[in-house]
Scaffold this motif. Sequence first.
Motif, PDB file in Angstrom:
ATOM      1  N   LYS A 166      46.308  43.141  37.009  1.00 56.95           N
ATOM      2  CA  LYS A 166      46.271  42.435  38.291  1.00 56.95           C
ATOM      3  C   LYS A 166      47.682  42.122  38.763  1.00 56.95           C
ATOM      4  CE  LYS A 166      41.760  40.201  38.566  1.00 56.95           C
ATOM      5  NZ  LYS A 166      41.087  38.925  38.888  1.00 56.95           N
ATOM      6  N   SER A 167      47.884  42.264  40.069  1.00 62.59           N
ATOM      7  CA  SER A 167      49.185  41.906  40.629  1.00 62.59           C
ATOM      8  C   SER A 167      49.251  40.400  40.824  1.00 62.59           C
ATOM      9  CB  SER A 167      49.372  42.604  41.980  1.00 62.59           C
ATOM     10  OG  SER A 167      48.489  42.029  42.945  1.00 62.59           O
ATOM     11  N   ARG A 168      50.503  39.932  41.070  1.00 59.91           N
ATOM     12  CA  ARG A 168      50.696  38.507  41.322  1.00 59.91           C
ATOM     13  C   ARG A 168      49.892  38.054  42.540  1.00 59.91           C
ATOM     14  NH1 ARG A 168      55.500  38.669  42.834  1.00 59.91           N
ATOM     15  NH2 ARG A 168      56.382  38.882  40.758  1.00 59.91           N
ATOM     16  N   ASP A 169      49.903  38.834  43.604  1.00 58.12           N
ATOM     17  CA  ASP A 169      49.166  38.485  44.818  1.00 58.12           C
ATOM     18  C   ASP A 169      47.672  38.380  44.554  1.00 58.12           C
ATOM     19  OD1 ASP A 169      51.401  38.243  46.289  1.00 58.12           O
ATOM     20  OD2 ASP A 169      51.186  40.120  47.421  1.00 58.12           O
ATOM     21  N   GLU A 170      47.168  39.299  43.730  1.00 63.78           N
ATOM     22  CA  GLU A 170      45.731  39.260  43.416  1.00 63.78           C
ATOM     23  C   GLU A 170      45.379  38.003  42.626  1.00 63.78           C
ATOM     24  OE1 GLU A 170      44.417  43.932  43.111  1.00 63.78           O
ATOM     25  OE2 GLU A 170      45.555  43.062  41.452  1.00 63.78           O
ATOM     26  N   ILE A 171      46.241  37.663  41.681  1.00 67.76           N
ATOM     27  CA  ILE A 171      46.008  36.440  40.894  1.00 67.76           C
ATOM     28  C   ILE A 171      46.050  35.207  41.789  1.00 67.76           C
ATOM     29  CG2 ILE A 171      46.963  34.942  39.102  1.00 67.76           C
ATOM     30  CD1 ILE A 171      47.808  37.448  37.606  1.00 67.76           C
ATOM     31  N   LEU A 172      47.057  35.136  42.646  1.00 67.14           N
ATOM     32  CA  LEU A 172      47.160  34.002  43.566  1.00 67.14           C
ATOM     33  C   LEU A 172      45.948  33.943  44.490  1.00 67.14           C
ATOM     34  CD1 LEU A 172      50.953  34.194  44.496  1.00 67.14           C
ATOM     35  CD2 LEU A 172      49.809  32.293  43.326  1.00 67.14           C
ATOM     36  N   ASP A 199      42.937  34.997  43.844  1.00 70.39           N
ATOM     37  CA  ASP A 199      41.790  34.519  43.069  1.00 70.39           C
ATOM     38  C   ASP A 199      41.835  33.003  42.892  1.00 70.39           C
ATOM     39  OD1 ASP A 199      40.875  37.084  42.831  1.00 70.39           O
ATOM     40  OD2 ASP A 199      41.645  37.398  40.782  1.00 70.39           O
ATOM     41  N   ILE A 200      43.024  32.481  42.576  1.00 66.72           N
ATOM     42  CA  ILE A 200      43.161  31.039  42.365  1.00 66.72           C
ATOM     43  C   ILE A 200      42.880  30.275  43.657  1.00 66.72           C
ATOM     44  CG2 ILE A 200      44.743  29.182  41.711  1.00 66.72           C
ATOM     45  CD1 ILE A 200      46.212  31.255  39.942  1.00 66.72           C
ATOM     46  N   LEU A 201      43.447  30.778  44.764  1.00 67.65           N
ATOM     47  CA  LEU A 201      43.204  30.130  46.051  1.00 67.65           C
ATOM     48  C   LEU A 201      41.724  30.150  46.403  1.00 67.65           C
ATOM     49  CD1 LEU A 201      46.237  31.260  48.240  1.00 67.65           C
ATOM     50  CD2 LEU A 201      45.405  28.910  47.984  1.00 67.65           C
ATOM     51  N   LYS A 202      41.084  31.272  46.112  1.00 66.18           N
ATOM     52  CA  LYS A 202      39.650  31.379  46.395  1.00 66.18           C
ATOM     53  C   LYS A 202      38.870  30.352  45.585  1.00 66.18           C
ATOM     54  CE  LYS A 202      35.826  34.695  46.391  1.00 66.18           C
ATOM     55  NZ  LYS A 202      35.413  36.088  46.070  1.00 66.18           N
ATOM     56  N   ASP A 203      39.232  30.219  44.296  1.00 70.28           N
ATOM     57  CA  ASP A 203      38.555  29.235  43.439  1.00 70.28           C
ATOM     58  C   ASP A 203      38.782  27.818  43.938  1.00 70.28           C
ATOM     59  OD1 ASP A 203      37.616  31.230  41.816  1.00 70.28           O
ATOM     60  OD2 ASP A 203      39.186  31.013  40.292  1.00 70.28           O
ATOM     61  N   LEU A 204      40.029  27.506  44.307  1.00 68.80           N
ATOM     62  CA  LEU A 204      40.349  26.168  44.800  1.00 68.80           C
ATOM     63  C   LEU A 204      39.582  25.857  46.079  1.00 68.80           C
ATOM     64  CD1 LEU A 204      44.212  26.127  44.203  1.00 68.80           C
ATOM     65  CD2 LEU A 204      42.555  24.598  43.122  1.00 68.80           C
ATOM     66  N   SER A 205      39.473  26.837  46.958  1.00 70.19           N
ATOM     67  CA  SER A 205      38.778  26.643  48.232  1.00 70.19           C
ATOM     68  C   SER A 205      37.269  26.539  48.025  1.00 70.19           C
ATOM     69  CB  SER A 205      39.089  27.788  49.195  1.00 70.19           C
ATOM     70  OG  SER A 205      40.479  27.843  49.466  1.00 70.19           O
ATOM     71  N   THR A 206      36.724  27.339  47.102  1.00 72.26           N
ATOM     72  CA  THR A 206      35.280  27.319  46.838  1.00 72.26           C
ATOM     73  C   THR A 206      34.851  25.972  46.278  1.00 72.26           C
ATOM     74  OG1 THR A 206      35.263  29.695  46.399  1.00 72.26           O
ATOM     75  CG2 THR A 206      33.397  28.417  45.578  1.00 72.26           C
ATOM     76  N   GLU A 207      35.620  25.426  45.343  1.00 71.57           N
ATOM     77  CA  GLU A 207      35.255  24.156  44.731  1.00 71.57           C
ATOM     78  C   GLU A 207      35.400  22.999  45.703  1.00 71.57           C
ATOM     79  OE1 GLU A 207      36.949  23.363  40.966  1.00 71.57           O
ATOM     80  OE2 GLU A 207      36.556  25.355  40.185  1.00 71.57           O
ATOM     81  N   ALA A 208      36.266  23.157  46.692  1.00 74.92           N
ATOM     82  CA  ALA A 208      36.443  22.089  47.671  1.00 74.92           C
ATOM     83  C   ALA A 208      35.317  22.066  48.683  1.00 74.92           C
ATOM     84  CB  ALA A 208      37.787  22.256  48.386  1.00 74.92           C
ATOM     85  N   ALA A 209      34.640  23.192  48.862  1.00 73.03           N
ATOM     86  CA  ALA A 209      33.608  23.304  49.897  1.00 73.03           C
ATOM     87  C   ALA A 209      32.390  22.462  49.551  1.00 73.03           C
ATOM     88  CB  ALA A 209      33.202  24.764  50.035  1.00 73.03           C
TER      89      ALA A 209
END
Length: 670
Positions: free
Chosen positions: A652-658, A660-670
């Motif tokens: 995985k590239s750095r952008d892909e990892i970031l 994924d993390i952003l997606k997780d952070l946003s999903t849990e906040a919803a």
Amino acid sequence: MARNDHLLSVGNEALAPMTTAMSSLTSQIDQLTAVADARSSARLASLKTKMENFVASVTFVGQVKAGKSSVVNIMAGHPGLLPSDVNPWTSVVTTLNINTKAPGDTKARFTFFEQEEWDNLTVGGGRLGELANRAGADDEMEDIRRQIAEMKEKSEERLGKHFDLILGQSHQYDYFDEELVQRYVCLGDEDDPDINPKTGRFADVTKAADLFMDIPQYPIALKLCDTPGVNDTFMVREQITLRSLRGSEVCVVVLAASQALTTMDMALMRIIAQFENRQIILFVNRIDELEDPVNQVPEIRDRITETLKQNNISTDTSVVFGSALWAEAALTGDPDILTEDSRKVLNRFYLAAGFGSEAASLDKIWALSGFPDLLLAINERIAQGSGARLIERIRNRARNVASQIRATSVAKNMTGDDSVLRDLDGMPPEEAISKVISSYEDKASELTSALRKKVMERLAGAEASFVKRATDSLIAHLEEHGEQGTWQYEPAGLRTLQKAAYFSFARAMRKEAGALYTSAAKDIEAIYHQLLGNHLGEFSIEAPIVPRVPPPLGIGRTIALDLQSTWWRRWWQRRKGFEAYAADYTRLIASEANSITKDIEENQIAAVLENVRATLADFMREQKETLLSIAQSAEQGSDNPAGLLAGLQPEKSRDEILGDILKDLSTEAA
């Protein structure tokens, strides 16, 4: 000691969603740290520290002899630790710091009044003297001075040559026990020959006591604050109690079942009326002393509901019935501490609860004690209140840091014609960034000034309106009844107007500060896009979370108009003639109303507005650092900082990892 301290874990299920969310957020922050540069890593470490240092504050207030300290002792798993049968005005605000990091090996710390605070008490009579002076209550001032002189003489006699030396100091110990605590927090009965002479040696000059303990049954850190109430002789500790409540997430009001709310101190009612409904829990203790609790409890609940309604407190407030004595029997595994009457009441309750006729088990006694319901109610409010707010703030900050890491990474990999833009609307990036930051500093200053001006004008209007109505009522009374009898005007209307003004300020602050924060985030986001062009793809900077507005507890502080007994009759008797009554009353009520306004301004509004400004300033400073780093990267080449790729999975590239993390952070906040 507590043999069955596992019982304290009952109610932890309410905290599970919060602790799970914190654990997940910690894991996501660790993932971000693995792909972060040094600056972002430091920010992320700070966010983790904030979660690790999370402490939920619970303050206990209540009537004298309601068993408040007994309730706190059970919560701490230390029955008998805090004295529960002491002279009420000699008690000290005591905080049990549970699962918190104590300084060094400290287990107990006792802090004494500062010299200025002691002088204010001994020279001016403290808050009570302040009120007496404003009300012109000369006779009461003489009584206050006499009592102060007696207290001071006894204190100096107990402490001798050490008296002047300990003011402003603190004593620390690497242990605590009942005897040590009593030495600092209560006097006991001086005429009782069985009282240890060391008991209460420092009580008069002790301002606060802090005890530190670990209780693994609680999954979070807690501060349990046991207050002495708000009716001490000189009202010195009313202010300390108010300060304790100002930082508290939950207020547990402990009542005695035999008294309930019918004889509760009005000072206490005034204070809890300022809280949000969800922050208040009423714990009706000592149901073991009722003759027929099965039938009396519903009657007491009805009386409480009616009293709450009369004092403009939501009738949806949680009310829990229980017995600290039953809880102690269960916690210590020693049912022999129960009296015969208490056993009979427990058995009746046991049968009414449908537990059958078998001998009462300790677990079932614990259930009937009300403590499982109390712990559950406290934990629910922590999870939904300060815990949820902390998670929201940390997640918001983490998403922004992730976006900053991504922007920084993109900038480091831009070369040639795709390099970072060095001209923003005709200005160097550094100048353009500073210009935006400066403009928002000005906007924040203008906003906070406007909010302060508006709320102060409304509070002044509330004062003027109340003074006019009260004076008109006084004149009408005099015209109808002459100067015979005694007339008094209830100050509840003043507090209602002041509370309305404060909540109007809170609504305006949330709306206008939210709009300012959103605007700032959009302008900052636009600079990222200007610097990096189309290379960012989907990218956003989130506005910071608008600070919370705490309840206006200052409105509940005692004023001269609240004082009863002979004060008001003497004020009335000293005046002759309509004009003297009206003029003096107008002066008195105006000064008292203004004292509340001043307290709200200095201790509530000023703090809220400073928090509004500081939150925006912190957000802009952090963004400025990243933007300047990106702008400077164009001159420094495209080498990646050491360690930026540490911990990355090769697939995985750095952008892909970031992403994924952003997606997780946003999903849990919803």
